[in-house]
Design a protein around this motif. Structure first.
Motif, PDB file in Angstrom:
ATOM      1  N   TYR A  29     -50.973  52.162  32.481  1.00 18.30           N
ATOM      2  CA  TYR A  29     -50.460  50.801  32.546  1.00 18.30           C
ATOM      3  C   TYR A  29     -49.017  50.944  33.193  1.00 18.30           C
ATOM      4  CZ  TYR A  29     -54.127  48.052  30.178  1.00 18.30           C
ATOM      5  OH  TYR A  29     -55.211  47.728  29.821  1.00 18.30           O
ATOM      6  N   GLY A  30     -48.139  51.787  33.063  1.00 18.78           N
ATOM      7  CA  GLY A  30     -46.964  51.914  33.723  1.00 18.78           C
ATOM      8  C   GLY A  30     -47.237  52.148  35.259  1.00 18.78           C
ATOM      9  N   SER A  31     -47.934  52.843  35.626  1.00 17.78           N
ATOM     10  CA  SER A  31     -48.282  53.076  36.983  1.00 17.78           C
ATOM     11  C   SER A  31     -48.870  51.657  37.671  1.00 17.78           C
ATOM     12  CB  SER A  31     -49.339  54.066  37.430  1.00 17.78           C
ATOM     13  OG  SER A  31     -49.168  55.186  36.741  1.00 17.78           O
ATOM     14  N   ALA A  32     -49.834  51.029  37.006  1.00 22.25           N
ATOM     15  CA  ALA A  32     -50.378  49.953  37.226  1.00 22.25           C
ATOM     16  C   ALA A  32     -49.195  48.766  37.575  1.00 22.25           C
ATOM     17  CB  ALA A  32     -51.318  49.302  36.239  1.00 22.25           C
ATOM     18  N   TYR A  33     -48.279  48.510  36.723  1.00 27.33           N
ATOM     19  CA  TYR A  33     -47.322  47.611  36.807  1.00 27.33           C
ATOM     20  C   TYR A  33     -46.597  47.824  37.707  1.00 27.33           C
ATOM     21  CZ  TYR A  33     -48.584  43.949  33.507  1.00 27.33           C
ATOM     22  OH  TYR A  33     -49.153  42.874  32.822  1.00 27.33           O
ATOM     23  N   LEU A  34     -46.155  49.082  38.187  1.00 29.58           N
ATOM     24  CA  LEU A  34     -45.059  49.418  39.265  1.00 29.58           C
ATOM     25  C   LEU A  34     -45.835  49.136  40.399  1.00 29.58           C
ATOM     26  CD1 LEU A  34     -43.633  52.980  37.799  1.00 29.58           C
ATOM     27  CD2 LEU A  34     -42.679  50.478  37.803  1.00 29.58           C
ATOM     28  N   ALA A  35     -46.991  49.472  40.617  1.00 25.42           N
ATOM     29  CA  ALA A  35     -47.657  49.187  41.966  1.00 25.42           C
ATOM     30  C   ALA A  35     -47.817  47.635  42.110  1.00 25.42           C
ATOM     31  CB  ALA A  35     -49.052  49.823  41.878  1.00 25.42           C
ATOM     32  N   ALA A  36     -47.950  46.903  41.056  1.00 22.55           N
ATOM     33  CA  ALA A  36     -48.450  45.573  41.384  1.00 22.55           C
ATOM     34  C   ALA A  36     -46.928  44.886  41.665  1.00 22.55           C
ATOM     35  CB  ALA A  36     -48.918  44.915  39.890  1.00 22.55           C
ATOM     36  N   ALA A  37     -45.883  45.395  41.075  1.00 21.11           N
ATOM     37  CA  ALA A  37     -44.480  45.016  41.397  1.00 21.11           C
ATOM     38  C   ALA A  37     -44.306  45.186  43.066  1.00 21.11           C
ATOM     39  CB  ALA A  37     -43.385  45.800  40.667  1.00 21.11           C
ATOM     40  N   LYS A  38     -44.704  45.961  43.624  1.00 20.35           N
ATOM     41  CA  LYS A  38     -44.313  46.200  45.057  1.00 20.35           C
ATOM     42  C   LYS A  38     -44.927  45.070  45.852  1.00 20.35           C
ATOM     43  CE  LYS A  38     -44.163  50.900  45.178  1.00 20.35           C
ATOM     44  NZ  LYS A  38     -45.044  52.522  45.132  1.00 20.35           N
ATOM     45  N   THR A  39     -46.465  44.527  45.291  1.00 17.34           N
ATOM     46  CA  THR A  39     -46.889  43.268  45.879  1.00 17.34           C
ATOM     47  C   THR A  39     -46.357  42.055  45.609  1.00 17.34           C
ATOM     48  OG1 THR A  39     -48.305  42.617  44.173  1.00 17.34           O
ATOM     49  CG2 THR A  39     -49.110  44.465  45.494  1.00 17.34           C
ATOM     50  N   LEU A  40     -45.400  42.076  44.723  1.00 10.12           N
ATOM     51  CA  LEU A  40     -44.630  41.040  44.468  1.00 10.12           C
ATOM     52  C   LEU A  40     -42.978  40.844  44.936  1.00 10.12           C
ATOM     53  CD1 LEU A  40     -45.787  40.432  40.830  1.00 10.12           C
ATOM     54  CD2 LEU A  40     -46.674  39.074  43.104  1.00 10.12           C
ATOM     55  N   LYS A  41     -42.560  42.016  45.625  1.00 13.33           N
ATOM     56  CA  LYS A  41     -41.361  41.989  46.294  1.00 13.33           C
ATOM     57  C   LYS A  41     -41.238  40.556  47.176  1.00 13.33           C
ATOM     58  CE  LYS A  41     -38.711  45.567  47.847  1.00 13.33           C
ATOM     59  NZ  LYS A  41     -38.672  47.022  48.539  1.00 13.33           N
ATOM     60  N   ASP A  42     -39.815  40.034  46.999  1.00 11.04           N
ATOM     61  CA  ASP A  42     -39.711  38.774  47.500  1.00 11.04           C
ATOM     62  C   ASP A  42     -40.586  37.373  47.085  1.00 11.04           C
ATOM     63  OD1 ASP A  42     -37.805  40.092  48.838  1.00 11.04           O
ATOM     64  OD2 ASP A  42     -39.196  40.731  50.455  1.00 11.04           O
ATOM     65  N   LYS A  43     -41.441  37.507  46.310  1.00  7.65           N
ATOM     66  CA  LYS A  43     -42.202  36.204  46.005  1.00  7.65           C
ATOM     67  C   LYS A  43     -41.710  35.514  44.837  1.00  7.65           C
ATOM     68  CE  LYS A  43     -46.171  37.669  48.154  1.00  7.65           C
ATOM     69  NZ  LYS A  43     -46.772  36.869  49.364  1.00  7.65           N
ATOM     70  N   GLU A  44     -41.542  34.291  44.827  1.00  9.31           N
ATOM     71  CA  GLU A  44     -40.950  33.528  43.530  1.00  9.31           C
ATOM     72  C   GLU A  44     -42.137  33.328  42.459  1.00  9.31           C
ATOM     73  OE1 GLU A  44     -38.460  30.364  44.759  1.00  9.31           O
ATOM     74  OE2 GLU A  44     -37.199  31.945  45.936  1.00  9.31           O
ATOM     75  N   VAL A  45     -43.222  32.815  43.210  1.00  9.81           N
ATOM     76  CA  VAL A  45     -44.473  32.542  42.301  1.00  9.81           C
ATOM     77  C   VAL A  45     -45.656  33.478  42.579  1.00  9.81           C
ATOM     78  CG1 VAL A  45     -43.728  30.393  41.938  1.00  9.81           C
ATOM     79  CG2 VAL A  45     -45.112  30.751  43.857  1.00  9.81           C
ATOM     80  N   ILE A  46     -46.464  33.572  41.864  1.00 12.49           N
ATOM     81  CA  ILE A  46     -47.861  34.098  41.680  1.00 12.49           C
ATOM     82  C   ILE A  46     -48.809  32.972  42.080  1.00 12.49           C
ATOM     83  CG2 ILE A  46     -49.612  35.695  40.601  1.00 12.49           C
ATOM     84  CD1 ILE A  46     -47.545  37.000  39.013  1.00 12.49           C
ATOM     85  N   GLY A  47     -49.495  32.926  43.120  1.00  9.54           N
ATOM     86  CA  GLY A  47     -50.388  31.901  43.199  1.00  9.54           C
ATOM     87  C   GLY A  47     -51.970  32.749  43.321  1.00  9.54           C
ATOM     88  N   ASN A  48     -52.776  31.942  43.718  1.00 10.19           N
ATOM     89  CA  ASN A  48     -54.174  32.585  43.601  1.00 10.19           C
ATOM     90  C   ASN A  48     -54.282  34.126  44.437  1.00 10.19           C
ATOM     91  OD1 ASN A  48     -56.785  32.146  42.585  1.00 10.19           O
ATOM     92  ND2 ASN A  48     -57.557  31.253  44.535  1.00 10.19           N
ATOM     93  N   GLU A  49     -53.859  33.838  45.837  1.00  7.93           N
ATOM     94  CA  GLU A  49     -54.042  35.223  46.328  1.00  7.93           C
ATOM     95  C   GLU A  49     -53.124  36.533  45.867  1.00  7.93           C
ATOM     96  OE1 GLU A  49     -54.774  35.493  50.142  1.00  7.93           O
ATOM     97  OE2 GLU A  49     -55.811  33.638  50.081  1.00  7.93           O
ATOM     98  N   GLU A  50     -52.176  36.134  45.402  1.00  7.66           N
ATOM     99  CA  GLU A  50     -51.165  36.927  44.779  1.00  7.66           C
ATOM    100  C   GLU A  50     -51.864  37.748  43.558  1.00  7.66           C
ATOM    101  OE1 GLU A  50     -50.004  33.875  45.604  1.00  7.66           O
ATOM    102  OE2 GLU A  50     -48.654  34.598  47.495  1.00  7.66           O
TER     103      GLU A  50
END
Ligand code: ADP
Ligand code: MG
Length: 214
Positions: free
Chosen positions: A86-107
């Motif tokens: 789970y630690g690795s999963a969240y760290l990897a997911a964090a990288k996809t959210l760099k500079d994003k203010e919200v999570i939409g459908n695609e995110e």
């Protein structure tokens, strides 16, 4: 406009996931006692419990910082294989959210896919091996297919939720290739994988939360 989850909203989901997991102690412990060492619920419950405790500070962070903090917390608090995964999963997911203010459908689809890739590579495991991957993989694949087909967000989230739940259920017939169930003579056949069930609880809670806000 479609749904938009802020970092504050994601914390609301974390609190709901904690409630769901916290209430399922006897059942999950029983599952892990059958095929593993019986600690999976205690592990995951202590991780979500800690996240619940630090929820106020998590809510003040950007999504990128928040997901990194969730990953670090899970890695340090959750014992067993699932903490690292789970630690690795969240760290990897964090990288996809760099500079994003919200999570939409695609995110959100991107978050699930990144988590899946991280868990498969960290755990050196494939779908069908009777692990948490067997709930996350069908959910992430279903999400991608729904986006490609242009389904509505409501239809998409309902299908993703069902894919996660069906995926967890499908572990009953699988022989374990990773994890402690491999030590059993029958490789855990006939039993649900506890990690797949708690994964499905998280995806169910997340999709229900987003559905409730559409
Ligand atoms: P441990 O097996 O170290 O006691 P937990 O009990 O917290 O850890 O978690 C067990 C769950 O972790 C299993 O039910 C399975 O879903 C998942 N798991 C174990 N090993 C792997 C792996 N290599 N890849 C993916 N998931 C795994
Ligand atoms: Mg265990």
């Amino acid at each position: 406009m479609g749904f938009q989850l802020t970092s504050k909203d994601y914390v609301e989901y974390i609190k709901l996931a904690y409630q769901k997991i916290h209430a399922s102690g006897d059942y999950i412990t029983e599952l892990d006692a059958a095929t593993g060492d019986g600690d999976h619920w205690a592990n995951i419950d202590s991780g979500f419990g800690k996240l619940n405790e630090i929820s106020e500070s998590l809510a003040e962070m950007t999504l990128f910082e928040q997901f990194k903090q969730i990953g670090k917390t899970m890695m340090s608090v959750i014992g067993g294989s699932s903490g690292v995964l789970y630690g690795s999963a969240y760290l990897a997911a964090a990288k996809t959210l760099k500079d994003k203010e919200v999570i939409g459908n695609e995110e959100l689809c991107g978050v699930l896919s990144a988590m899946l890739d991280a868990i498969m590579s960290r755990g050196n495991a494939q779908p069908g091996w009777k692990t948490m991957i067997d709930s996350l993989h069908p959910a992430a694949e279903c999400y991608k297919a729904c986006l490609a087909e242009g389904l509505s967000e409501e239809e998409t989230l309902k299908k993703v939720k069902q894919a996660a739940l069906d995926g967890a259920e499908s572990t009953r017939g699988m022989e374990a290739v990773r994890g402690r169930a491999t030590y059993q003579a029958d490789k855990g056949v006939g039993h649900l994988d506890p990690g797949a069930v708690t994964m499905s609880y998280q995806i169910e809670t997340l999709t229900d939360y987003v559905l409730s806000r559409l």
